[in-house]
Scaffold this active site. Structure first.
Site, short mmCIF file in Angstrom:
data_model
loop_
_atom_site.label_atom_id
_atom_site.label_comp_id
_atom_site.label_asym_id
_atom_site.label_seq_id
_atom_site.Cartn_x
_atom_site.Cartn_y
_atom_site.Cartn_z
N ASP A 181 -2.93 7.86 -1.56
CA ASP A 181 -3.27 9.30 -1.33
C ASP A 181 -4.95 9.29 -1.06
O ASP A 181 -5.05 10.11 -0.35
CB ASP A 181 -3.09 10.12 -2.62
N HIS A 208 1.60 12.23 -7.58
CA HIS A 208 1.73 11.22 -6.28
C HIS A 208 3.01 11.59 -5.37
O HIS A 208 3.84 10.79 -5.25
CB HIS A 208 1.86 9.81 -7.04
#
Length: 345
Positions: A181, A208
Site C-alpha cells: 500500500d 490492508h
C-alpha cells in the site's frame, strides 16, 4: 552488447535503490540470520525468494511449500550471493524449514481472482495460515512473523489467536505486511506531483483491503499542492490497486511481483531492526492502541525485539479523519472474523 547494457542498468538501479544499496547492506560483519518463506513456490513466493537471495543480511534462506520447492531452491541457489538456500516440501518437512528461523514470511495461499470475494479468499487461506502458524509456534516461536497471505486484516488476528492458544504469543513479533500500500501510494503520488519517486514518503494506515487502506497524503513528503479531487482520486487508486492488477491480468493472476518487492522491503527492515540499525520505521498492521481496534496499521519503529514502538497517526486532514471513521467498522469486522475462525475451528 545487450548483456553489458543490462548490467549497466542493474548497477544504476542497485546504487539508487534503498533495497539494493550496499550502504544499507553492509554485511561484512552481519550476524547469521535465517529467513524462512512459507509458500515459496507460488506467484509471490518465487520472486520474493529471488529478492531475498540478493539481500546479504540473509545467511540462510529456507524455502517451503507443499510442492515444487526443491526446484525453486535449486534455481535460486545458483545466484552468487551470501545466503545458503535450502528447499523443503510437504507437511513432514515444515519443521526442518522453520527450525532456527529469525524471520518467517508467509505468502502462502491462493491469490484473488476476478469474481472472487474477499470472503471466498478468507475461507481458503484462513485454514492454510492457521496450520502454518501452528508450525511456527512449535518450531520457531521466537521468530518475527511477516504475514502476507490475504486477507491480512483477518490472517494477522488468526495468527495471534493461534500463538495465544500455544502460549507463545508476542505482539511485538507479529506483523501484517502492508508495505505494498505504501509502495503504491508513493508511486501514484510521485506521478501526480511530478516529483522523484525515490524521494517520496507517504504513510498508509488502517488495514490492508479496500476502504480500510488510508494513505495520509496530507503528510506526504515532499509536499505538493494537489487539489482535493486529486487527493481523493489518489486515495481511491491506492485502495483499488490490487483490483487494478487483477483486472489487468484478466484472470491470470494478482499482484505478485509488486507484492514480492514490498515483502522484500519489509523483511529487510526487520533484519536491520534485529541487527540494531537505529530508526528503522515502516508501516505495518500490528497489535495497537492507536485506535480502539485491537489491530491497526501505522508507522512502527523496528528493533532487536521486533516492534520497539507503535507510532501515532499525526495530524490528519478532514478528509482523512472521515476516512478513518469510515474504515473502522469494516476493519473491526475483519479482525473479529479472524478471531472467530480460530475459536470455531
Amino acid at each position: 552488447m545487450k548483456a553489458a547494457m543490462l548490467r549497466s542498468v542493474l548497477n544504476r538501479r542497485a546504487r539508487a535503490s534503498t533495497f539494493l544499496s550496499r550502504r544499507s547492506f553492509l554485511s561484512d560483519h552481519a550476524p547469521e540470520r535465517k529467513v524462512a518463506v512459507l509458500g515459496a513456490a507460488g506467484g509471490i513466493g518465487q520472486p520474493l525468494s529471488l529478492l531475498l537471495k540478493l539481500n546479504p543480511l540473509v545467511s540462510t534462506l529456507s524455502l517451503y511449500d507443499i510442492a515444487g520447492t526443491p526446484g525453486v531452491a535449486a534455481d535460486v541457489s545458483h545466484i552468487n550471493t551470501r545466503s545458503e538456500v535450502k528447499g523443503y516440501a510437504g507437511d513432514e518437512q515444515l519443521g526442518h524449514a522453520l527450525e532456527g528461523a529469525d524471520i518467517v514470511i508467509i505468502p502462502a495461499g491462493v491469490p484473488r481472482k476476478p469474481g472472487m470475494t474477499r470472503d471466498d479468499l478468507f475461507k481458503i487461506n484462513a485454514g492454510i495460515v492457521k496450520s502454518l502458524c501452528e508450525g511456527i509456534a512449535k518450531y520457531c516461536p521466537n521468530a518475527l512473523v511477516n504475514m502476507i497471505s490475504n486477507p491480512v486484516n483477518s490472517t494477522v488476528p488468526i495468527a495471534a489467536e493461534v500463538f495465544k492458544n500455544k502460549k507463545v504469543y508476542d505482539e511485538k513479533k507479529l506483523f501484517g505486511v502492508t508495505t505494498l500500500d505504501v509502495v503504491r501510494a508513493k508511486t501514484f503520488y510521485a506521478g501526480k506531483a511530478g516529483v522523484n519517486v525515490a524521494d517520496v514518503n507517504v504513510p498508509v494506515v488502517g488495514g490492508h483491503a479496500g476502504i480500510t487502506i488510508l494513505p495520509l497524503f496530507s503528510q506526504a513528503a515532499p509536499s505538493a499542492n494537489l487539489s482535493d479531487e486529486e487527493i481523493k482520486a489518489l486515495t481511491k487508486r491506492t485502495q483499488d490497486g490490487g483490483t487494478e492488477v487483477v483486472e489487468a491480468k484478466a484472470g491470470k493472476g494478482s499482484a505478485t511481483l509488486s507484492m514480492a518487492y514490498a515483502g522484500a522491503i519489509f523483511a529487510d527492515a526487520c533484519l536491520k531492526g534485529l541487527n540494531g540499525v537505529p530508526d528503522v520505521v515502516e508501516c505495518s498492521f500490528v497489535q495497537s492502541t492507536v485506535t480502539e481496534l485491537p489491530f491497526f496499521a501505522s508507522k512502527v519503529r523496528l528493533g532487536k525485539n521486533g516492534v520497539e514502538e507503535v507510532l501515532g497517526l499525526g495530524p490528519l486532514s478532514d478528509y482523512e479523519k472521515q476516512g478513518l471513521e469510515a474504515l473502522k467498522p469494516e476493519l473491526k469486522s475483519s479482525i473479529e472474523k479472524g478471531i472467530a475462525f480460530v475459536h470455531n475451528s
